[in-house]
Design a protein around this motif. Structure first.
Motif, PDB file in Angstrom:
ATOM      1  N   ASN A  74       0.732  -1.273  -0.005  1.00 37.36           N
ATOM      2  CA  ASN A  74       0.060  -0.147  -0.033  1.00 37.36           C
ATOM      3  C   ASN A  74       0.850   1.410   0.117  1.00 37.36           C
ATOM      4  OD1 ASN A  74      -2.260  -1.383  -0.133  1.00 37.36           O
ATOM      5  ND2 ASN A  74      -2.641  -1.334   2.201  1.00 37.36           N
ATOM      6  N   TYR A  78       0.513   4.123  -2.970  1.00 36.58           N
ATOM      7  CA  TYR A  78      -0.048   5.691  -3.039  1.00 36.58           C
ATOM      8  C   TYR A  78       0.985   6.634  -3.081  1.00 36.58           C
ATOM      9  CZ  TYR A  78      -4.475   3.494  -1.770  1.00 36.58           C
ATOM     10  OH  TYR A  78      -5.676   2.581  -1.572  1.00 36.58           O
ATOM     11  N   GLY A  92      -8.055  -0.565  -4.029  1.00 38.30           N
ATOM     12  CA  GLY A  92      -8.120   0.351  -2.991  1.00 38.30           C
ATOM     13  C   GLY A  92      -9.407  -0.191  -2.119  1.00 38.30           C
ATOM     14  N   HIS A  97      -8.155   2.149   3.897  1.00 38.52           N
ATOM     15  CA  HIS A  97      -6.874   2.873   3.154  1.00 38.52           C
ATOM     16  C   HIS A  97      -7.068   4.405   3.425  1.00 38.52           C
ATOM     17  CE1 HIS A  97      -5.904  -0.738   0.254  1.00 38.52           C
ATOM     18  NE2 HIS A  97      -5.803  -1.049   1.465  1.00 38.52           N
ATOM     19  N   LEU A 110     -10.110   8.624  -6.025  1.00 38.26           N
ATOM     20  CA  LEU A 110     -10.826   7.536  -6.004  1.00 38.26           C
ATOM     21  C   LEU A 110     -11.943   7.719  -7.011  1.00 38.26           C
ATOM     22  CD1 LEU A 110     -11.540   7.231  -2.183  1.00 38.26           C
ATOM     23  CD2 LEU A 110      -9.610   6.804  -3.415  1.00 38.26           C
ATOM     24  N   VAL A 276      -8.151   3.634  -7.568  1.00 36.76           N
ATOM     25  CA  VAL A 276      -7.342   4.862  -7.301  1.00 36.76           C
ATOM     26  C   VAL A 276      -6.530   5.369  -8.501  1.00 36.76           C
ATOM     27  CG1 VAL A 276      -6.055   6.025  -5.545  1.00 36.76           C
ATOM     28  CG2 VAL A 276      -7.396   4.182  -4.920  1.00 36.76           C
TER      29      VAL A 276
END
Length: 346
Positions: A74, A78, A92, A97, A110, A276
């Motif tokens: 993760n 990101y 996601g 998250h 998103l 995402v």
């Protein structure tokens, strides 16, 4: 006569050029991603790889070249999606998250819902042990006699298969250990989840007690069926990390199959699985944005494919075949998504 022939020739050329132009335009509308490369990522949990491949196939059919998908934890994802080093993933989990928003805020967003709601998380024990010892809550693991049942290494703590670092769920589990004062009572097994759960399954099949965290969709709740083999436990009260505090009322769910109570306070809100994507990529590719907005994959279909992986169909070739078969079985819906995406690019 010569002038007339010239005019006829020019007219014919103009008509040909117009036809070529219309053909090129039609082709570009059919393949709005032609000449563009999408760098995709996927999560380290393989239960998210099936729908990743379906989304990749949809992008390919819009003309995009697919780079990857590269497998990332993760935090690296990101960070990478915020800089544009990676364009998107469809793994996601929100609100789980939410903790990573600081990495991508203002740079990524998103988009759509792979699966809206219904993605559950929580703590389970085998049903036989739960009924024999009246285990209904994780609070019960403060009792010495309960800890002893699940203590396989003699350290005085109950062993629980937990969440590996970097998945996001480990943040909530760690928070629960402190919020419910369980640090001195529960030993978290945070090694590779698949291997740890395979070991738990083997112990269950030998009649031994098991205690674990899981989520849906996941093969674990297919092999260890809630209500038949295992039960979901409750928490005494909702207590979530700061970035999920506003969702504490959503941890109590009705109709959860296999929970010890109904409604069931699982300690976790139901999650949405979402795409995402980097904002600049989305702005430059309206067809891709629209595709992500309209696509969705039923949780039951993800669960069914995950079960196939658990049965040994777990190679990259198997994964791609499963995705192709899903597309073929849902062709009309799939083609409808592509048409909506193409319309957005016009």
């Amino acid at each position: 006569m010569r002038q007339m022939r010239k005019r006829l020739m020019l007219g014919a050329c103009a008509g040909l050029l117009a036809t070529v132009g219309m053909t090129a335009t039609a082709a570009s509308q059919d393949m709005p991603g032609e000449g563009e490369t999408v760098t995709m990522a996927r999560a380290t949990w393989d239960t998210g790889w099936f729908h990743t491949e379906i989304y990749a196939e949809a992008l390919r059919q819009l003309g995009f070249e697919i780079d990857g998908p590269v497998t990332l934890d993760n935090p690296p994802f990101y960070q990478a999606v915020s800089t544009g080093d990676v364009d998107l993933w469809v793994n996601g989990w929100f609100p789980l998250h939410n903790t990573y928003e600081r990495f991508y805020e203002g740079q990524a967003e998103l988009v759509g819902y792979v699966a809206e709601g219904g993605a559950l998380q929580g703590y389970l024990v085998d049903k036989k042990t739960a009924e024999e010892h009246d285990i209904t809550s994780i609070e019960d693991f403060k009792k010495d006699e309960i800890k002893e049942i699940f203590d396989s290494n003699g350290d005085g703590k109950a062993d629980m298969v937990a969440c590996p670092p970097g998945w996001g769920c480990e943040v909530t589990i760690d928070h629960h250990m402190d919020a419910y004062d369980l640090r001195d009572h529960v030993n978290l097994i945070t090694a590779g989840y698949a291997a740890s759960m395979a070991d738990a399954l083997a112990r269950y099949q030998q009649g031994e007690p098991i205690f674990f965290y899981t989520w849906t969709p996941n093969w674990t709740v297919g092999v260890l069926e809630p209500g038949e083999d295992v039960v979901w436990l409750e928490v005494d009260h909702a207590d979530l990390p700061e970035d999920q505090k506003d969702l504490e009322d959503a941890t109590t769910l009705s109709g959860v199959t296999g929970c010890v109570a109904d409604p069931c306070n699982m300690g976790w809100p139901a999650n949405d699985i979402r795409a995402v994507a980097n904002s600049e990529f989305l702005d430059a590719n309206p067809a891709a944005r629209k595709l992500l907005e309209v696509m969705e994959i039923p949780l039951d279909d993800i669960f069914a494919q995950n079960a196939l992986m658990n049965d040994g169909e777990d190679s990259e070739e198997d994964l791609q075949r499963h995705a192709r078969e899903w597309v073929a079985n849902n062709q009309e819906t799939f083609d409808g998504w592509l048409e909506e995406a193409r319309s957005a690019a016009q």
